[in-house]
Design an enzyme around this catalytic site. Structure first.
Site, PDB file in Angstrom:
ATOM      1  N   GLY A 112      -0.679  -8.193  -8.968  1.00 29.81           N
ATOM      2  CA  GLY A 112       0.627  -8.428  -9.600  1.00 29.81           C
ATOM      3  C   GLY A 112       0.569  -9.413 -10.732  1.00 29.81           C
ATOM      4  N   ASP A 172       0.575   3.197  -7.192  1.00 35.55           N
ATOM      5  CA  ASP A 172       0.573   1.896  -6.537  1.00 35.55           C
ATOM      6  C   ASP A 172      -0.049   0.849  -7.453  1.00 35.55           C
ATOM      7  OD1 ASP A 172       1.702   2.820  -4.150  1.00 35.55           O
ATOM      8  OD2 ASP A 172      -0.256   3.564  -3.486  1.00 35.55           O
ATOM      9  N   LEU A 173       0.749  -0.092  -7.818  1.00 41.37           N
ATOM     10  CA  LEU A 173       0.348  -1.139  -8.763  1.00 41.37           C
ATOM     11  C   LEU A 173      -0.962  -1.808  -8.326  1.00 41.37           C
ATOM     12  CD1 LEU A 173       1.280  -2.920 -11.203  1.00 41.37           C
ATOM     13  CD2 LEU A 173       2.251  -4.455  -9.487  1.00 41.37           C
ATOM     14  N   ASP A 174      -1.936  -1.815  -9.192  1.00 37.21           N
ATOM     15  CA  ASP A 174      -3.197  -2.529  -8.974  1.00 37.21           C
ATOM     16  C   ASP A 174      -3.980  -2.011  -7.767  1.00 37.21           C
ATOM     17  OD1 ASP A 174      -2.433  -4.081 -11.109  1.00 37.21           O
ATOM     18  OD2 ASP A 174      -1.652  -5.705  -9.879  1.00 37.21           O
ATOM     19  N   GLU A 175      -3.657  -0.792  -7.320  1.00 34.89           N
ATOM     20  CA  GLU A 175      -4.343  -0.251  -6.148  1.00 34.89           C
ATOM     21  C   GLU A 175      -5.217   0.946  -6.499  1.00 34.89           C
ATOM     22  OE1 GLU A 175      -4.454  -1.540  -3.277  1.00 34.89           O
ATOM     23  OE2 GLU A 175      -2.691  -2.833  -3.072  1.00 34.89           O
TER      24      GLU A 175
END
Lengths: 303, 303, 303, 303
Positions: A219, A244-247
């Site tokens: 994040g 999915d953010l940063d996943e």
């Protein structure tokens, strides 16, 4: 008008790569795949320049192979060669494959915001002939880098990001600019959320650089979080963008040593060097078809 | 009986370090602290060998200083020198300080379980004269390493860890063994939870090695989690133990490159090298008074 | 005319550094030097921000100290402060010292040839505010980088290098351009020999980047020699220039991993990243007075 | 008698590797080699587990391939498989090949002198199951490490090194001990010159660890030379031994950062860690047939 103008160097097609193609194959492992591929190539008098192969479980897992081969009169031979590969690999073994002439550079759009270090590093490397890509355009929600980008001879488009969570109008404009023009997208410290809808509709891979060693500090504000936690290394992660953010699947990571005396600004300065290095390696490897996505992971046949 | 017996080498007191002392000072920054310290030292004809100083905010933050000084007849001079420092630093500036003769090695207890790589690396470095510590004892909840430890001439105590969450009986035995005998504790891949009660009662710093790059992969099974996430580097973190698992102040971290072909077992093998290196550096620095805790962070005047 | 023009950003004088000065002291070690320096500073109500000290032999060797201090109304206080330091340090202890306001950036001339990666990296870092220097000019024996340099708002001078060994005419022109205008010189892959006479007459430090891990591969063509020898790492070395080619005091070095498949061109590409990183660190440290020459070695109080 | 005795762990033959073999092929590149190899393997129902291939010039240079394959009932199938490979590769393409069951560990003799860090690190790693080797014996010109070595259950032979340049008597004794018993030799900081005559007569590869980043600091005393030159990194190099001292093909290298404050003893301490890491990687890769000598260079298909 004498303006400073970087030459728009397409990656030079050297004698060495002019007659080369790269073949990516993946699917379920079975005995005989390597033989099938190499036999088709040998029958077409194609010489294998390099071959990387990986099976995640020798007793029936997934199979991945990257093969670079060369042949005189490559272009003329490719259609029949591809037909034979299709028959052997897709029909015979049920494998997925992709074939590309090395001389055909992938086309990329780079998204940026205010920070310019990752963007400029990619443009420089491209200009130096280090990256076999065509930079089709730069898109930014700010205008700070417009002149600099255009001095490289590359189109710059300013698409402001509206306040509020609804980015659909901006994304619609992005899609109009990109349609048919690019093979992948690079988010070079682009500080806007990408919607799942955009990812679906744009239909090409998107590479992001995150300014931390994921999965640490997911994040916003990772350097401030790193300072707060008192870590002794800070890092950066290049990954494919998913909903999915940063996943998303990680392509490359690296770190640099820091210490207690480093302020958050100093962490950012040191981290910026890692960010540009990591992103440039990820872009290089993607543009050379060295990265294969497999679930939420990547197979990287790194150079 | 001729048994293989490592010599129990205390760190040799060299001519160089025989007359040296290390002074740690910290507290609120004010103008004149360095002058006050160095003037006391000069008045006692002590020569400064090395001096590291750090203020986290030059306009009124926290002040940290590590000073190594030498003086002929150090032992005789220390009582009066300490009295003068006490007057200047504690009374005058309200600072905290600690003074130690370099020749007085810190005494350590090492806790281990079945894995021996971190334990043996510390014992072996100690034997080589790399670590200025006295290893008072090794405590383990298993007996696997008993013979090996004793071959270094070091006492080994087996304290089984009872099933169930209540470790109070085992911890009571630990406290009995440790009382008065150690200056710090090292958890060398000791796979048991340490209770807050134990931390309070033992009263000496505890250093743990966690087998990941914290704060990524907190808790059990970090290598399996790393494989699952598809990271391209794995790491290790040495930190002081606090009640919050894996949340204590970080002393040192490092990483090693891995790739898609590495199994979890291979990550463990590569990570084991990083674990022992990181832990040995943390132990070295702690034993040389190079690490100062400050809230949940550390100031490390690393060599 | 709308030309692309980089702002010529002088390093911003932040609130933090506006009232700071850096003091370098070196000479023969004696008891009481640190006390003398810090007492003068305390008497002038200067607060020590950071202090690095090193003695190469505690029993009578060489002494080196770097001190950063801050004080309100620094400029007004400096003359008397310097007078007191002069009395204490030079007269009293026979030490050499140098005092500089942090806000006074060092002025540099960068020499380059055709390769632009080190040159542009310095200009770009300077523009980002990473380097506390003033780039007075760029001098090159080629014109390739002229437009690019000028787009940063920096004067570019083309001084062709004559064929043959006698470079005295070109060096005379260099000296005319440099006289009184620069505090140090950086050779950013400048592919010309610098004469001993030039070094003597220019009278400022000269930093060179050599494209190998010195002392391996001294002289021309280090990457080809590295390929020939089959090394597994290639590196770069930043050093002060002396009359002996590639033998001057080393400031910084680093390496990157390579393998058998890397061609000489690939070694150059990978090495270029190391060159620019190593050179930028050397320039940063020199510009912050973190590097002290001592015979053919350097003391580096690195950040 | 209860003596401390390390279990002499042969590398466990896991289910995974029990039915695997490794095939090394090299020679002049021609179209069709990969196809020929993989077709023979497929015909024998052998599944390719991993495949690394390299050609130093796609238009007619040297060809190198390492293939790991698995097959049920491997042992029974190997004779005919080898016969077919012989026909295809040696007779058909004029290539050199070597075939080895993965379960057949290479036998090694380790030579050491007084320093024990490289020796013990290899024995530890072997005991931990990290190295797929059989340690047949340790030979030393000193007796310092005898007890330690024997505690691992490994034979130790003391062969004193006579004064003077003539080592032929000692070498004759070495040859008697080694004859028929080893597949390669490791010099783990063995401080004696190896004669060309010995290299010829022993007939197996010899791996040496040199305590510098070759080609810097060839010969004796590299850490003292490194201190003298003021380098900022020290390193180690594992290489095959040839008649020319420190000039043999390099297998692996690495470095560690040092600074001006490090004494020669400190360089040795830091370097020792690099030496053991580099040597262990070289031994691992050699024992897995990942290293192919080619003139004075190596192809390393590193894991």
């Amino acid at each position: 008008m004498t303006t400073t103008q970087h030459a728009r160097s397409a990656q030079p097609v050297t004698e060495r790569t002019a007659e080369q193609a790269v073949l990516i194959v993946h699917g379920s492992d079975r005995t005989g795949i390597v033989a099938a591929i190499s036999t088709v190539l040998a029958r077409h008098r194609a010489n294998i320049v390099s071959l990387d192969q990986y099976s995640d479980d020798p007793r029936g897992g997934a199979f991945f192979q990257r093969t670079v081969f060369s042949r005189p009169d490559l272009k003329a031979a490719l259609p029949q060669l591809e037909k034979d590969l299709q028959e052997q690999l897709a029909t015979g073994f049920g494998l997925t494959y992709a074939l590309r002439e090395v001389a055909t550079a992938k086309r990329v759009a780079i998204f940026a915001s205010k920070a310019d270090h990752c963007l400029l590093d990619l443009l420089w490397r491209h200009q130096r002939g280090e990256l076999p890509i065509t930079v089709s355009m730069v898109i930014s929600n700010h205008t700070d880098t417009a002149d600099e980008v255009r001095s490289f001879g590359i189109p710059f488009f300013h698409v402001p990001s509206p306040a509020g969570p609804d980015k659909s109008a901006a994304e619609a404009e992005h899609l109009k600019l990109l349609a048919g023009n690019v093979d992948f997208i690079v988010l070079a410290r682009y500080m806007q959320i990408i919607s799942g809808d955009f990812i679906d509709r744009v239909g090409v891979p998107i590479i992001n650089i995150h300014h931390s060693f994921l999965p640490a500090f997911i994040g916003a504000g990772p350097y401030a979080k790193a300072k707060q936690r008192g870590v002794k290394l800070v890092g950066a992660t290049a990954h494919y963008v998913t909903e999915d953010l940063d996943e998303g699947p990680i392509i490359e990571q690296d770190v640099v040593r820091v210490n207690h005396a480093d302020t958050v600004a100093e962490l950012q300065r040191r981290g910026a060097d890692v960010e540009r290095d990591v992103l440039s390696r990820a872009v290089l490897w993607h543009s050379q078809d060295r990265v294969i996505r497999h679930g939420n992971q990547t197979i990287v046949f790194a150079s």
